[in-house]
Design a protein around this motif. Structure first.
Motif, mmCIF file in Angstrom:
data_model
loop_
_atom_site.group_PDB
_atom_site.id
_atom_site.type_symbol
_atom_site.label_atom_id
_atom_site.label_comp_id
_atom_site.label_asym_id
_atom_site.label_seq_id
_atom_site.Cartn_x
_atom_site.Cartn_y
_atom_site.Cartn_z
ATOM 1 N N PRO B 43 13.300 -21.994 -16.474
ATOM 2 C CA PRO B 43 13.604 -20.939 -15.494
ATOM 3 C C PRO B 43 13.865 -21.565 -14.129
ATOM 4 O O PRO B 43 13.141 -22.458 -13.693
ATOM 5 N N LYS B 44 14.887 -21.067 -13.461
ATOM 6 C CA LYS B 44 15.284 -21.633 -12.174
ATOM 7 C C LYS B 44 15.096 -20.582 -11.087
ATOM 8 O O LYS B 44 15.626 -19.468 -11.202
ATOM 9 N N LEU B 45 14.360 -20.936 -10.062
ATOM 10 C CA LEU B 45 14.132 -20.012 -8.957
ATOM 11 C C LEU B 45 15.433 -19.797 -8.192
ATOM 12 O O LEU B 45 16.111 -20.755 -7.805
ATOM 13 N N LEU B 46 15.774 -18.523 -7.989
ATOM 14 C CA LEU B 46 16.963 -18.175 -7.207
ATOM 15 C C LEU B 46 16.577 -17.820 -5.769
ATOM 16 O O LEU B 46 17.197 -18.293 -4.821
ATOM 17 N N LEU B 47 15.583 -16.966 -5.639
ATOM 18 C CA LEU B 47 15.152 -16.490 -4.329
ATOM 19 C C LEU B 47 13.813 -15.776 -4.457
ATOM 20 O O LEU B 47 13.386 -15.447 -5.563
ATOM 21 N N PHE B 48 13.178 -15.554 -3.319
ATOM 22 C CA PHE B 48 11.988 -14.721 -3.320
ATOM 23 C C PHE B 48 11.836 -14.018 -1.978
ATOM 24 O O PHE B 48 12.344 -14.485 -0.945
ATOM 25 N N TYR B 49 11.178 -12.881 -2.017
ATOM 26 C CA TYR B 49 10.816 -12.129 -0.825
ATOM 27 C C TYR B 49 9.316 -12.237 -0.618
ATOM 28 O O TYR B 49 8.540 -11.937 -1.510
ATOM 29 N N TYR B 50 8.924 -12.670 0.552
ATOM 30 C CA TYR B 50 7.539 -12.522 0.954
ATOM 31 C C TYR B 50 7.529 -11.405 1.978
ATOM 32 O O TYR B 50 8.077 -11.571 3.075
ATOM 33 N N ASP B 51 6.994 -10.275 1.605
ATOM 34 C CA ASP B 51 7.076 -9.066 2.426
ATOM 35 C C ASP B 51 8.565 -8.764 2.643
ATOM 36 O O ASP B 51 9.287 -8.548 1.674
ATOM 37 N N LYS B 52 9.017 -8.770 3.865
ATOM 38 C CA LYS B 52 10.437 -8.458 4.111
ATOM 39 C C LYS B 52 11.284 -9.702 4.350
ATOM 40 O O LYS B 52 12.463 -9.602 4.692
ATOM 41 N N ILE B 53 10.684 -10.860 4.189
ATOM 42 C CA ILE B 53 11.390 -12.103 4.488
ATOM 43 C C ILE B 53 11.980 -12.686 3.206
ATOM 44 O O ILE B 53 11.268 -12.963 2.247
ATOM 45 N N LEU B 54 13.295 -12.859 3.219
ATOM 46 C CA LEU B 54 14.008 -13.386 2.061
ATOM 47 C C LEU B 54 14.168 -14.895 2.177
ATOM 48 O O LEU B 54 14.583 -15.406 3.212
ATOM 49 N N ASN B 55 13.839 -15.599 1.080
ATOM 50 C CA ASN B 55 14.047 -17.037 0.994
ATOM 51 C C ASN B 55 14.955 -17.323 -0.192
ATOM 52 O O ASN B 55 14.619 -16.976 -1.324
ATOM 53 N N ARG B 56 16.091 -17.931 0.069
ATOM 54 C CA ARG B 56 17.020 -18.240 -1.012
ATOM 55 C C ARG B 56 17.099 -19.747 -1.201
ATOM 56 O O ARG B 56 17.079 -20.513 -0.250
ATOM 57 N N GLU B 57 17.202 -20.158 -2.467
ATOM 58 C CA GLU B 57 17.337 -21.577 -2.774
ATOM 59 C C GLU B 57 18.684 -22.085 -2.267
ATOM 60 O O GLU B 57 19.703 -21.393 -2.347
ATOM 61 N N ALA B 58 18.673 -23.329 -1.804
ATOM 62 C CA ALA B 58 19.869 -23.881 -1.166
ATOM 63 C C ALA B 58 21.056 -23.945 -2.115
ATOM 64 O O ALA B 58 22.201 -23.659 -1.718
ATOM 65 N N ASP B 59 20.804 -24.278 -3.382
ATOM 66 C CA ASP B 59 21.940 -24.487 -4.292
ATOM 67 C C ASP B 59 22.494 -23.184 -4.862
ATOM 68 O O ASP B 59 23.511 -23.196 -5.549
ATOM 69 N N THR B 60 21.828 -22.067 -4.614
ATOM 70 C CA THR B 60 22.343 -20.780 -5.104
ATOM 71 C C THR B 60 22.515 -19.783 -3.972
ATOM 72 O O THR B 60 22.718 -18.596 -4.191
ATOM 73 N N PHE B 61 22.459 -20.317 -2.771
ATOM 74 C CA PHE B 61 22.438 -19.489 -1.567
ATOM 75 C C PHE B 61 23.592 -18.499 -1.513
ATOM 76 O O PHE B 61 23.425 -17.333 -1.175
ATOM 77 N N GLU B 62 24.786 -18.993 -1.851
ATOM 78 C CA GLU B 62 25.959 -18.134 -1.676
ATOM 79 C C GLU B 62 26.242 -17.269 -2.894
ATOM 80 O O GLU B 62 27.110 -16.403 -2.846
ATOM 81 N N LYS B 63 25.549 -17.508 -3.991
ATOM 82 C CA LYS B 63 25.890 -16.825 -5.235
ATOM 83 C C LYS B 63 25.124 -15.517 -5.430
ATOM 84 O O LYS B 63 25.576 -14.645 -6.173
ATOM 85 N N PHE B 64 23.959 -15.412 -4.809
ATOM 86 C CA PHE B 64 23.112 -14.248 -5.050
ATOM 87 C C PHE B 64 22.657 -13.627 -3.735
ATOM 88 O O PHE B 64 22.337 -14.325 -2.792
ATOM 89 N N GLN B 65 22.620 -12.281 -3.754
ATOM 90 C CA GLN B 65 22.055 -11.547 -2.636
ATOM 91 C C GLN B 65 20.870 -10.747 -3.163
ATOM 92 O O GLN B 65 20.728 -10.554 -4.373
ATOM 93 N N SER B 66 20.044 -10.288 -2.258
ATOM 94 C CA SER B 66 18.901 -9.496 -2.686
ATOM 95 C C SER B 66 18.527 -8.531 -1.584
ATOM 96 O O SER B 66 18.849 -8.753 -0.410
#
Lengths: 107, 115
Positions: B43-66
């Motif tokens: 499994p590969k981490l794409l992104l996560f939200y801590y409360d309202k703060i979104l953290n996206r992985e650098a290598d998938t940054f442009e491919k996924f929104q949340s």
């Protein structure tokens, strides 16, 4: 970043036999966790064991931090233990998974 | 209810079309994650939200929104699906900050097939 290797990739056992699953990681693990996914089911956290030995039911995990490895021992395996076992670590503030070990326990 | 719910379980999408996947939990968890899992891969981490703060992985940054409109819901959005997006998408949540010692709860996943 952290890299996690699991072995074996797959394991076939007869019911009642013991299973030994291995997890090796490239950097010191800080929050080593073991997960289980039944066929068609969701990933379920089994236990967290960043160091030492931890028991829960028929499961025993031993993590040797300085050697960067962890094992999961399943005693007296049952057919319901069949599924995929993954280890993961959150070193470098990122939860990194291994590819998993597919366990098949036949009656 | 200690489950993480994902909808739909299976999703078919056409190349070039948008995809929106939904995840929800009622455990009042602070952090929600999205992972991508392909066969024989970890499994590969794409992104996560801590409360309202979104953290996206650098290598998938442009491919996924949340988005996370409230504590319970989190979506994963693909603006223009490509064949390489075909995978199982796993949502997870945990109490507290990302990668604390709190237990991680996973949903069943959404299997996305892009044709």
């Amino acid at each position: 970043g952290q890299q996690v290797q699991q072995s074996p990739a797959s394991l076939v056992l007869q019911e009642g036999e013991n299973a030994e699953l291995q997890c090796n990681f490239s950097s010191t693990a800080t929050q080593l966790q073991w997960f289980y996914q039944s066929p068609g089911g969701s990933l379920v956290s089994l236990l967290s064991n960043p160091s030492g030995t931890k028991h829960t039911g028929r499961l025993t995990s031993t993590t040797v931090t300085k050697e960067r490895r962890s094992s999961l021992h399943i005693s007296s395996s049952q057919t319901t233990d069949s599924g995929t076992y993954l280890c993961a670590d959150s070193g470098y503030n990122k939860l990194t998974f291994g590819k998993g070990t597919v366990l098949l326990v036949s009656p | 209810d200690t489950t993480v719910k994902q909808n739909p379980r299976y999703k078919l999408a056409r190349v070039g079309k948008p995809v929106n996947l939904i995840c929800s939990q009622t455990m009042n968890h602070d952090t929600m994650y999205w992972y991508q899992k392909k066969p024989n891969q970890a499994p590969k981490l794409l992104l996560f939200y801590y409360d309202k703060i979104l953290n996206r992985e650098a290598d998938t940054f442009e491919k996924f929104q949340s988005s996370r409109p409230n504590n319970s819901f989190c979506s994963l959005y693909i603006g223009s699906a490509g064949l390489e997006y075909s995978a199982m998408y796993l949502c997870a949540s945990t109490l507290g900050q990302a990668y604390s010692n709190e237990r991680l709860f996973f949903g069943h996943g959404t299997k996305l097939s892009v044709l």
